[in-house]
Motif scaffolding. Structure first.
Motif, PDB file in Angstrom:
ATOM      1  N   GLU A  26       0.844  -1.203   0.000  1.00 59.73           N
ATOM      2  CA  GLU A  26       0.000   0.000   0.000  1.00 59.73           C
ATOM      3  C   GLU A  26       0.878   1.252   0.000  1.00 59.73           C
ATOM      4  O   GLU A  26       1.876   1.329   0.718  1.00 59.73           O
ATOM      5  N   THR A  27       0.485   2.231  -0.793  1.00 63.71           N
ATOM      6  CA  THR A  27       1.237   3.481  -0.868  1.00 63.71           C
ATOM      7  C   THR A  27       1.076   4.284   0.413  1.00 63.71           C
ATOM      8  O   THR A  27      -0.019   4.381   0.976  1.00 63.71           O
ATOM      9  N   PHE A  28       2.167   4.863   0.884  1.00 59.11           N
ATOM     10  CA  PHE A  28       2.102   5.762   2.040  1.00 59.11           C
ATOM     11  C   PHE A  28       1.671   7.140   1.553  1.00 59.11           C
ATOM     12  O   PHE A  28       2.271   7.720   0.654  1.00 59.11           O
ATOM     13  N   SER A  29       0.620   7.656   2.161  1.00 60.23           N
ATOM     14  CA  SER A  29       0.069   8.940   1.748  1.00 60.23           C
ATOM     15  C   SER A  29       0.771  10.071   2.489  1.00 60.23           C
ATOM     16  O   SER A  29       0.622  10.227   3.700  1.00 60.23           O
ATOM     17  N   LEU A  30       1.561  10.847   1.763  1.00 66.08           N
ATOM     18  CA  LEU A  30       2.261  11.994   2.333  1.00 66.08           C
ATOM     19  C   LEU A  30       1.490  13.250   1.944  1.00 66.08           C
ATOM     20  O   LEU A  30       1.410  13.614   0.780  1.00 66.08           O
ATOM     21  N   ARG A  31       0.957  13.931   2.933  1.00 69.16           N
ATOM     22  CA  ARG A  31       0.109  15.087   2.663  1.00 69.16           C
ATOM     23  C   ARG A  31       0.854  16.415   2.778  1.00 69.16           C
ATOM     24  O   ARG A  31       0.271  17.470   2.520  1.00 69.16           O
ATOM     25  N   THR A  32       2.097  16.375   3.158  1.00 68.08           N
ATOM     26  CA  THR A  32       2.896  17.594   3.291  1.00 68.08           C
ATOM     27  C   THR A  32       3.262  18.114   1.901  1.00 68.08           C
ATOM     28  O   THR A  32       3.673  17.345   1.036  1.00 68.08           O
ATOM     29  N   PRO A  33       3.131  19.410   1.659  1.00 70.40           N
ATOM     30  CA  PRO A  33       3.508  19.949   0.351  1.00 70.40           C
ATOM     31  C   PRO A  33       5.017  19.972   0.165  1.00 70.40           C
ATOM     32  O   PRO A  33       5.783  20.024   1.135  1.00 70.40           O
ATOM     33  N   ALA A  34       5.453  19.949  -1.066  1.00 72.03           N
ATOM     34  CA  ALA A  34       6.878  19.994  -1.383  1.00 72.03           C
ATOM     35  C   ALA A  34       7.468  21.343  -0.974  1.00 72.03           C
ATOM     36  O   ALA A  34       6.852  22.388  -1.174  1.00 72.03           O
ATOM     37  N   ILE A  35       8.676  21.313  -0.408  1.00 70.96           N
ATOM     38  CA  ILE A  35       9.285  22.537   0.092  1.00 70.96           C
ATOM     39  C   ILE A  35       9.514  23.546  -1.027  1.00 70.96           C
ATOM     40  O   ILE A  35       9.397  24.763  -0.808  1.00 70.96           O
ATOM     41  N   SER A  36       9.813  23.090  -2.227  1.00 69.99           N
ATOM     42  CA  SER A  36      10.012  24.025  -3.336  1.00 69.99           C
ATOM     43  C   SER A  36       8.731  24.782  -3.643  1.00 69.99           C
ATOM     44  O   SER A  36       8.750  25.991  -3.927  1.00 69.99           O
ATOM     45  N   ARG A  37       7.592  24.092  -3.564  1.00 69.83           N
ATOM     46  CA  ARG A  37       6.304  24.758  -3.825  1.00 69.83           C
ATOM     47  C   ARG A  37       5.942  25.711  -2.687  1.00 69.83           C
ATOM     48  O   ARG A  37       5.386  26.789  -2.915  1.00 69.83           O
ATOM     49  N   VAL A  38       6.260  25.317  -1.455  1.00 72.05           N
ATOM     50  CA  VAL A  38       6.024  26.204  -0.314  1.00 72.05           C
ATOM     51  C   VAL A  38       6.794  27.505  -0.492  1.00 72.05           C
ATOM     52  O   VAL A  38       6.256  28.606  -0.328  1.00 72.05           O
ATOM     53  N   ARG A  39       8.062  27.400  -0.844  1.00 73.74           N
ATOM     54  CA  ARG A  39       8.895  28.597  -1.003  1.00 73.74           C
ATOM     55  C   ARG A  39       8.409  29.471  -2.156  1.00 73.74           C
ATOM     56  O   ARG A  39       8.315  30.701  -2.026  1.00 73.74           O
ATOM     57  N   THR A  40       8.104  28.838  -3.283  1.00 79.48           N
ATOM     58  CA  THR A  40       7.692  29.597  -4.467  1.00 79.48           C
ATOM     59  C   THR A  40       6.393  30.342  -4.222  1.00 79.48           C
ATOM     60  O   THR A  40       6.261  31.535  -4.550  1.00 79.48           O
ATOM     61  N   THR A  41       5.409  29.666  -3.649  1.00 84.77           N
ATOM     62  CA  THR A  41       4.107  30.302  -3.432  1.00 84.77           C
ATOM     63  C   THR A  41       4.167  31.335  -2.312  1.00 84.77           C
ATOM     64  O   THR A  41       3.462  32.343  -2.359  1.00 84.77           O
ATOM     65  N   LEU A  42       5.001  31.097  -1.304  1.00 81.46           N
ATOM     66  CA  LEU A  42       5.132  32.075  -0.224  1.00 81.46           C
ATOM     67  C   LEU A  42       5.686  33.392  -0.769  1.00 81.46           C
ATOM     68  O   LEU A  42       5.208  34.477  -0.423  1.00 81.46           O
ATOM     69  N   GLU A  43       6.687  33.294  -1.624  1.00 82.75           N
ATOM     70  CA  GLU A  43       7.250  34.506  -2.223  1.00 82.75           C
ATOM     71  C   GLU A  43       6.231  35.191  -3.125  1.00 82.75           C
ATOM     72  O   GLU A  43       6.108  36.424  -3.109  1.00 82.75           O
ATOM     73  N   ALA A  44       5.493  34.414  -3.898  1.00 83.52           N
ATOM     74  CA  ALA A  44       4.525  34.993  -4.832  1.00 83.52           C
ATOM     75  C   ALA A  44       3.316  35.587  -4.117  1.00 83.52           C
ATOM     76  O   ALA A  44       2.835  36.665  -4.489  1.00 83.52           O
ATOM     77  N   ASP A  45       2.819  34.904  -3.086  1.00 85.86           N
ATOM     78  CA  ASP A  45       1.579  35.320  -2.432  1.00 85.86           C
ATOM     79  C   ASP A  45       1.801  36.296  -1.280  1.00 85.86           C
ATOM     80  O   ASP A  45       0.936  37.144  -1.007  1.00 85.86           O
ATOM     81  N   ILE A  46       2.911  36.178  -0.585  1.00 85.43           N
ATOM     82  CA  ILE A  46       3.160  37.006   0.601  1.00 85.43           C
ATOM     83  C   ILE A  46       4.287  38.006   0.360  1.00 85.43           C
ATOM     84  O   ILE A  46       4.165  39.181   0.675  1.00 85.43           O
ATOM     85  N   GLY A  47       5.404  37.541  -0.198  1.00 81.38           N
ATOM     86  CA  GLY A  47       6.485  38.474  -0.484  1.00 81.38           C
ATOM     87  C   GLY A  47       7.852  37.854  -0.316  1.00 81.38           C
ATOM     88  O   GLY A  47       8.022  36.846   0.389  1.00 81.38           O
ATOM     89  N   GLU A  48       8.827  38.459  -0.955  1.00 82.17           N
ATOM     90  CA  GLU A  48      10.192  37.935  -0.920  1.00 82.17           C
ATOM     91  C   GLU A  48      10.776  37.981   0.484  1.00 82.17           C
ATOM     92  O   GLU A  48      11.476  37.057   0.900  1.00 82.17           O
ATOM     93  N   ALA A  49      10.515  39.055   1.233  1.00 79.58           N
ATOM     94  CA  ALA A  49      11.070  39.184   2.581  1.00 79.58           C
ATOM     95  C   ALA A  49      10.574  38.051   3.482  1.00 79.58           C
ATOM     96  O   ALA A  49      11.352  37.451   4.233  1.00 79.58           O
ATOM     97  N   ALA A  50       9.293  37.762   3.403  1.00 79.46           N
ATOM     98  CA  ALA A  50       8.731  36.675   4.219  1.00 79.46           C
ATOM     99  C   ALA A  50       9.314  35.334   3.805  1.00 79.46           C
ATOM    100  O   ALA A  50       9.618  34.491   4.657  1.00 79.46           O
ATOM    101  N   ALA A  51       9.477  35.122   2.498  1.00 85.55           N
ATOM    102  CA  ALA A  51      10.054  33.865   2.014  1.00 85.55           C
ATOM    103  C   ALA A  51      11.490  33.701   2.499  1.00 85.55           C
ATOM    104  O   ALA A  51      11.908  32.608   2.911  1.00 85.55           O
ATOM    105  N   ASN A  52      12.273  34.776   2.474  1.00 86.70           N
ATOM    106  CA  ASN A  52      13.651  34.714   2.955  1.00 86.70           C
ATOM    107  C   ASN A  52      13.700  34.427   4.449  1.00 86.70           C
ATOM    108  O   ASN A  52      14.545  33.652   4.919  1.00 86.70           O
ATOM    109  N   ASP A  53      12.808  35.055   5.203  1.00 89.43           N
ATOM    110  CA  ASP A  53      12.758  34.806   6.648  1.00 89.43           C
ATOM    111  C   ASP A  53      12.344  33.366   6.938  1.00 89.43           C
ATOM    112  O   ASP A  53      12.878  32.728   7.857  1.00 89.43           O
TER     113      ASP A  53
END
Length: 272
Positions: free
Chosen positions: A138-165
């Protein structure tokens, strides 16, 4: 018998196995430390062979409760470098199996050994066995988003400063699981948002959209941090509807901390 691999840690041991492999590698029944090491080792490889991880469900759930490990694993899964399935019957042994070698993974004190064989018949039998086991697992279900997507969307939706922090805080942590040894991803997001004066609505909407947690979880965590004096809020009027809340750091020690010190200071305040 092939040469036994001796290394100082399980990560180096697995790296040596992966470097020898040209095709899919099966890693079977690793312990918690080995799962964490496997993820970090694969993440450091430039062009690794695909790894199929067969593990105990309790082990995987415990390890993947750490956002640092789980979000990196999610990146590897999206890249088809890693796949994880569950062992129905957990064996007593822990092995790494390639098309050329079978290694029993043994840790004694500070040393880690891969006791290996390259006997064609044995290796072929082992590889076929775990290939069949994989197909039935049976496949293990990992529900955590990929860190690359977290970083990319955080910068796009919130801002570069928040993403860097956010990156700076993660880089300062050994774990991110919110159990006293580290801050969880929701707490980190709220502290970073407060450091940058962002709206609770914006950070919680981003967090829900990217798959970190629900808006309700962000709201509950905000209330906890506010009650403990780590963050503060102020109302921001909007044209229509209820005012939104702007997040601010609620303690001078947090305000004075650099981004890479934020987690340490926050943990000390939470433990007080």
């Amino acid at each position: 018998m092939s040469a036994t691999l001796l290394q100082d840690d399980i990560g180096s041991m697995l790296s040596a196995v992966f470097e020898e492999a040209d095709e899919t590698v099966y890693v079977v029944n690793p312990d918690r430390d080995a799962v964490s090491a496997l993820v970090s080792t694969l993440d450091e490889q430039s062009d690794p062979s695909p790894v199929r991880l067969l593990a105990d469900e309790r082990v995987l759930k415990d390890v993947m409760d750490d956002f640092l490990v789980a979000s990196t694993a999610a990146d590897l899964i999206e890249a088809d470098t890693l796949a994880m399935r569950l062992l129905e019957d957990v064996p007593a042994h822990s092995v790494a199996v390639t098309t050329d070698n079978v290694y029993a993974l043994v840790a004694i004190g500070d040393a880690v050994g891969g006791l290996g064989t390259d006997d064609d018949d044995f290796v072929g039998t082992a590889y076929d066995y775990y290939e069949t086991s994989w197909e039935d697992a049976e496949t293990f279900s990992l529900r955590t988003p990929a860190i690359s997507r977290v970083r990319t969307t955080l910068e796009a939706d919130i801002g570069e400063a928040a993403a860097n922090d956010f990156d700076a805080v993660l880089g300062s942590l050994a774990t991110a699981r919110g159990d006293g040894d580290g801050l969880d991803e929701v707490t980190i997001s709220l502290l970073v948002a407060a450091r940058n004066g962002e709206l609770l609505y914006d950070i919680s909407k981003w967090g829900e959209d990217v798959g970190l947690a629900s808006k309700a979880t962000f709201s509950r965590t905000k209330t906890k941090l506010e009650d403990m004096g780590l963050i503060d809020t102020e109302k921001v009027p909007i044209d229509v509807g209820r005012p939104r809340l702007r997040l601010m750091l609620g303690d001078e020690r947090l305000e004075d901390a650099d981004a890479d010190e934020l987690a340490t200071v926050a943990q000390s305040l939470l433990a007080a």
